[in-house]
Design an enzyme around this catalytic site. Structure first.
Site, PDB file in Angstrom:
ATOM      1  N   CYS A 184      19.921  -1.677  10.810  1.00  0.00           N
ATOM      2  CA  CYS A 184      19.370  -2.579  11.826  1.00  0.00           C
ATOM      3  C   CYS A 184      18.045  -3.209  11.417  1.00  0.00           C
ATOM      4  O   CYS A 184      17.627  -4.203  12.006  1.00  0.00           O
ATOM      5  CB  CYS A 184      19.179  -1.816  13.135  1.00  0.00           C
ATOM      6  SG  CYS A 184      20.588  -0.781  13.569  1.00  0.00           S
ATOM      7  N   HIS A 319      11.497  -2.929  18.707  1.00  0.00           N
ATOM      8  CA  HIS A 319      12.896  -2.741  18.302  1.00  0.00           C
ATOM      9  C   HIS A 319      13.758  -2.687  19.564  1.00  0.00           C
ATOM     10  O   HIS A 319      14.775  -3.387  19.650  1.00  0.00           O
ATOM     11  CB  HIS A 319      13.023  -1.462  17.488  1.00  0.00           C
ATOM     12  CG  HIS A 319      14.383  -1.229  16.931  1.00  0.00           C
ATOM     13  ND1 HIS A 319      14.991  -2.107  16.063  1.00  0.00           N
ATOM     14  CD2 HIS A 319      15.270  -0.211  17.131  1.00  0.00           C
ATOM     15  CE1 HIS A 319      16.194  -1.646  15.745  1.00  0.00           C
ATOM     16  NE2 HIS A 319      16.391  -0.498  16.374  1.00  0.00           N
ATOM     17  N   HIS A 357      21.952  -6.329  20.547  1.00  0.00           N
ATOM     18  CA  HIS A 357      21.422  -5.846  19.272  1.00  0.00           C
ATOM     19  C   HIS A 357      22.166  -6.543  18.136  1.00  0.00           C
ATOM     20  O   HIS A 357      23.344  -6.276  17.885  1.00  0.00           O
ATOM     21  CB  HIS A 357      21.614  -4.338  19.199  1.00  0.00           C
ATOM     22  CG  HIS A 357      20.969  -3.678  18.019  1.00  0.00           C
ATOM     23  ND1 HIS A 357      20.298  -4.367  17.035  1.00  0.00           N
ATOM     24  CD2 HIS A 357      20.888  -2.353  17.658  1.00  0.00           C
ATOM     25  CE1 HIS A 357      19.841  -3.525  16.129  1.00  0.00           C
ATOM     26  NE2 HIS A 357      20.182  -2.291  16.490  1.00  0.00           N
ATOM     27  N   SER A 623      13.119 -72.435 -11.978  1.00  0.00           N
ATOM     28  CA  SER A 623      12.036 -73.407 -12.122  1.00  0.00           C
ATOM     29  C   SER A 623      10.674 -72.710 -12.196  1.00  0.00           C
ATOM     30  O   SER A 623      10.450 -71.888 -13.093  1.00  0.00           O
ATOM     31  CB  SER A 623      12.092 -74.414 -10.970  1.00  0.00           C
ATOM     32  OG  SER A 623      11.154 -75.437 -11.147  1.00  0.00           O
TER      33      SER A 623
END
Length: 1022
Positions: A184, A319, A357, A623
């Site tokens: 995780c 967390h 999660h 020209s």
């Protein structure tokens, strides 16, 4: 401890449940919405693997039926199988075999780099690092379970390492490239590794990423059996109702740089990573159990190295999984550091409350939340703040869940982010708000916004996205936004450029351009090799008051070159032609001033384009335009040219004004008999097959005009003061010859297509005294000279002058002499828009050239600004469902209102993964059986829709043929054409760039040169 180099977050992109991009992600967080939903049918039959969970989360394990999950919900991203393989040069069959995580990472990385105001192509070849956090590889289980169906592409499509290595490969990044699996905490550990690599000098840019896709119920079942799964599929961090984990998906990429480098480049910065760190629980009370002391030690260490204390930290993105044990331990670890904090509490939250999660992407999900909070100076609320778990004693630990958004104060603000792995690998980061920088643009500065895409359909979608976004930006950012687009949005083959002086006009023009997007051709026109440019310099008659005044006002480089040449001309004219032009003085129409003014304009325009990198390979002048052409070719010094054109104009201006010029719709050969008894008339110019100009004495000219009108010949009088290029000019020839006597006689450095000779100057021919004297009376043989120029294969002709005079002549000649793109430097009319230089640069770029955009912008305008990132085609879909590993084709889901539906990218052809039933391709530019066979085999190997494969498509870049694909193609060709024997793989790999090359190669290998035989019997069933 000495503070280490801070790391800037300069770009990001993400997809999370309920959020397709960073903007929607921020809205999801601020609104406190729930991003979870029922398991999509695409993933698995949720009811089949579902069993009612036990009454309490602590029931005996035998109360949980094995092989079953206790939830039907989770956080799922929309359309995870949608991909744009053609954009990245990936063959559809290879894309179908790739882990969708790799596909999502590719698109997310591209968008993140663009969000950093960088062109992804600018990172190609650099030591940019790639660090990808990934925890699951369920795709491999689905793909590789059936051994009989495994091919080489399946092996390449799987594996953690490929998540990072594909980014490095397709973006051509040479720095460290690795995938990280610490469960995780994987993605926050990847960020930590990227930070260290930047500080160690291993890379100057780093892509730090995380990804997670839920493709099977395996981990759901594991979490249920382990007592970790929330029955309602929702994480409820720090809540009294917390009852386990709800799983989620996501993909995100951050672009990181050393802060000093980002500030030096004036790059926009979201936030600053002050310090990161990782550690391990070691041997604690179980390999999957969190360890309070390890968490606390890590946080303490990172805060110390970052030079902050709890008093400095305003909020912590925890967390926060929503398990009772995990929340309790994390609150304890943090509380030991924050409980003695002076002042108020530290805001605590976890993005898992919004959608679950995200496992391998969880750390980066929380980090991006913190980054955006610092960027917007607001901390989003926590979804379960009203149900705070009293057992955690958050107030006593000086921690608080936010019930409403928290406005952050001015000045530097710090935040912290934690991510803990199931196996004990912990990661933590301390962030700070970005240094305040104010870089206001000029409110009246024009710009040209560039948008490019891989297909016309994608161009339309991206034009509309830019228009919507720009309509909400401050007006003084116009030039800065345009300059950014020139750097970031200008490398793809289908292009649109819109110049404007204000943002509302720009947005409106972008929408109009979107209506025409389907008409755009590739900028390279299918051309091979580098483009070549010719400058065609306009002659007399194109002048008008205030000509190129818009260039002088809005292009500093042009103003500088015009000033410089004006200073060389003024001593010979007695006046400033620059001032006459800018003031709109009608005197500029007289020959004595018109000729030096036209020369000055042509010279300054050519010098400006050359400074912008648009340098001619050839020149031609009509020209008086030949003088500026001679300067551009290095045949004449600017000072000499300035003197000559001033003297030439003055001499002609003194001649009697008894002449005129007449344009007639006849060929030169038809005109010459008409002039036999008209000695004071002559052919002045031959501009096309039936476009001739006659010049001479007014009465004779009027008589000829009446005669031709009676014969129904198209005639038109030209507005001129004298009969240029006629016998009436002879009195000035000798005096002008003497004026030219001291001009250096040198060969041009570039090919010059002379309109005196009607061809390219050759051998030792120069533009010497004799040439310039002869030029006064000789006809202008433009059609012949321009035809010879076009025959060289020149790809672009840019008319240099104040009005588009030669461009229509060239367009009529192109059909016979070549296919060059014609552009003109000035607006067709006299009333040019204020942003004509910007328009021209945009036209040059759309035509396949690459101007140096910086010349259009002042220093204050050259500031990077974030633009909406690229919108990819979403029509390709490929997903494997169930353990049978069967390829399932899914139609696109119902399209929400307002969604772009114009995309038409190739879908995976019908048939199985080996591509057995790809239908024959239609014949192309080489209509024979060999062409049809070759294209059919290419489609089969790559999995391409035949309608989208063309002879000019490149096997590698456009069709995604790498060495494995080439080997498969080689085998199929040998089976279909056995008389060829074994083809040398070296030739196939090295020399065959396009489909047409392959057809030509095979034709050459057929010994008798006859049309290719019909396919062998085995070819149709292989």
């Amino acid at each position: 401890m000495t503070e280490r180099e801070p790391i800037a977050v300069v770009g990001l992109d993400c997809r999370f449940p309920g959020a397709r991009d960073a903007q929607e992600y921020w809205s999801l967080l601020m609104d406190g919405r729930d991003g979870t939903d029922r398991v999509p049918e695409q993933r698995w039959d949720a009811d089949r693997y579902h069993a009612t969970s036990p009454a309490t989360p602590h029931s005996a394990h035998d109360a949980r039926p094995p092989g079953r999950s206790n939830t039907l919900r989770g956080g799922f991203i929309a359309d995870p199988d949608a991909f744009d393989p053609g954009f990245f040069g990936i063959a559809p069959r290879e894309a179908a075999a790739m882990d969708p995580q790799q596909r999502l990472l590719l698109q997310c990385a591209w968008r993140a780099v663009e969000d950093a105001a960088l062109a992804p192509q600018d990172l190609a070849g650099t030591e940019t690092g790639v660090f990808v956090g990934v925890m699951a590889n369920e795709w491999a289980f689905l793909q590789l379970a059936d051994y009989d169906r495994i091919t080489a592409r399946h092996g390449l499509g799987n594996g953690y390492f490929m998540g990072a290595n594909r980014l490095s490969y397709h973006l051509d990044l040479k720095g460290p490239s690795l995938a990280v699996d610490t469960a995780c905490s994987s993605s926050l550990v990847a960020v930590h590794l990227a930070v260290n690599a930047l500080r160690a000098g291993e890379c100057d840019h780093a892509l730090a990423a995380g990804t997670n896709l839920i493709m099977t119920p395996v981990i759901n079942i594991f979490y249920t059996q382990a007592g970790l799964s929330a029955p309602d599929g929702r994480c409820k961090p720090f809540s009294a109702s917390a009852d386990g984990i709800g799983r989620a998906e996501g993909v995100a990429v951050l672009v990181l740089r050393r802060l000093s480098d980002a500030l030096a480049d004036r790059q926009p910065v979201y936030a600053v990573l002050k310090e990161t760190g990782v550690n391990q629980d070691g041997r604690s009370n179980g390999i999957t159990a969190p360890n309070r002391w390890a968490q606390q030690q890590l946080i303490e260490s990172v805060w110390r190295r970052a030079g902050v204390t709890a008093d400095d930290i305003r909020f912590v993105e925890a967390h926060g999984t929503g398990t009772l044990l995990g929340d309790f331990i994390e609150a304890q670890a943090l509380g030991e550091l924050t409980c003695g904090r002076s002042g108020g509490s530290v805001a605590l939250g976890s993005v898992k409350s919004n959608f679950g999660h995200a496992e391998g992407a969880a750390g980066i999900a929380g980090l991006i939340k913190a980054v955006l909070a610092l960027h917007h100076r607001t901390v989003p609320p926590s979804r379960f703040a009203d149900d705070e778990n009293p057992d955690l004693d958050l107030p006593g630990r000086r921690l608080s869940l936010l019930r409403s958004p928290l406005k952050l104060p001015s000045g530097t603000v710090h935040a912290a982010v934690s991510s803990f792995g199931m196996g004990g690998s912990n990661a933590h980061a301390v962030l700070a708000s970005a240094p305040r920088t104010v870089r206001r643009g000029r409110s009246t500065a024009p710009g040209v916004l560039t948008v490019s895409a891989s297909t016309p359909e994608r161009l339309r979608a991206n034009l509309l996205a830019q228009a919507d976004a720009l309509s909400r930006r401050p007006g003084n950012q116009l030039a800065q936004l345009c300059w950014t687009s020139n750097r970031v949005k200008s490398r793809l083959p289908h292009r649109a450029a819109v110049a404007a002086g204000d943002l509302p006009a720009l947005a409106a023009e972008l929408r109009r351009a979107a209506e025409r997007a389907e008409e755009t051709a590739r900028a390279d026109g299918g051309r091979r090799g580098e483009p070549s440019v010719a400058f065609a310099f306009t002659g007399q008659g194109a002048q008008h008051p205030r000509m190129t005044a818009s260039w002088y006002r809005s292009c500093p480089a042009y103003a500088r070159h015009f000033d410089e040449i004006d200073q060389l001309i003024a001593p010979h004219t007695g006046v400033s032609v620059r001032d006459l032009v800018l003031d709109g003085d009608p005197e500029v129409q007289r020959a004595r001033l018109a000729q030096p003014a036209l020369f000055a304009v042509g010279y300054a325009l050519a010098a400006t384009l050359a400074e912008a990198g648009i340098r001619p390979s050839y020149v031609i002048g009509h020209s008086i335009g030949e003088f500026a052409a001679a300067c551009a070719a290095g045949a004449l010094d600017a000072a000499d040219a300035a003197r000559l054109v001033a003297r030439r104009g003055a001499l002609m201006d003194k001649l009697p004004e008894d002449g005129g010029m007449l344009a007639v719709g006849l060929a030169a050969a038809e005109v010459e008999p008409l002039l036999v008894r008209r000695a004071r008339l002559g052919v002045a110019a031959v501009n096309g097959p039936r476009s001739t100009v006659i010049s001479g004495e007014s009465r004779e000219l009027a008589a000829l005009e009446a005669e031709l009108t009676g014969r129904k010949v198209a005639v038109r009088r030209l507005t001129v003061s004298h009969a240029f290029h006629s016998p009436l000019m002879r009195p000035v020839v000798e005096e002008f010859r003497r004026e030219c006597a001291d001009v250096s006689d040198r060969r041009p450095a570039l090919p010059v297509f002379s309109t005196v000779y009607g061809r390219e100057l050759s051998g030792e021919e120069t533009m010497d005294t004799r040439y310039w004297a002869r030029q006064i009376t000789e006809p202008v043989r433009f059609a012949e000279a321009a035809g010879a120029l076009l025959a060289t294969g020149v790809t672009h002709v840019v008319e240099i002058g104040p009005r588009a005079v030669l461009t229509p002549l060239l367009s009529r000649l192109r059909a016979d002499s070549g296919h060059a793109v014609s552009l003109h430097s000035a607006h067709p009319g006299e009333h040019a828009p204020a942003h004509r230089p910007q328009q021209l640069f945009g036209e040059l770029w759309c035509a396949g050239l690459t101007p140096d955009w910086d010349l259009l912008y002042d220093e204050a305008d050259r500031v990077p600004r974030r633009l909406p990132p690229y919108l990819f085609d979403q029509s390709f879909r490929s997903w494997r469902s169930g353990t049978a590993a069967r390829l399932v084709e899914h139609s696109a889901p119902p399209v929400p209102p307002g969604t772009d539906t114009t995309s038409a990218a190739p879908r995976l052809p019908s048939g199985d993964d080996r591509g057995e039933s790809c239908p024959p391709a239609p014949d192309g530019d080489l209509p024979d059986s060999l062409t049809a066979l070759t294209r059919r085999l290419v489609c089969r190997v790559g999995g391409h829709d035949p309608a989208h494969v063309h002879d000019h498509d490149r096997l590698h870049e456009d069709l995604g043929f790498d060495s494995i694909r080439v080997m498969e193609l080689k085998t199929r060709i040998e089976d279909a054409l056995p008389q060829l024997g074994s083809l040398p793989i070296e030739e196939l790999l090295a020399g065959l760039r396009s489909v047409a090359d392959l057809v030509g190669y095979l034709r050459g290998q057929l010994a008798d040169g006859s049309p290719a035989p019909q396919p062998a019997a085995s070819e149709g069933t292989r």
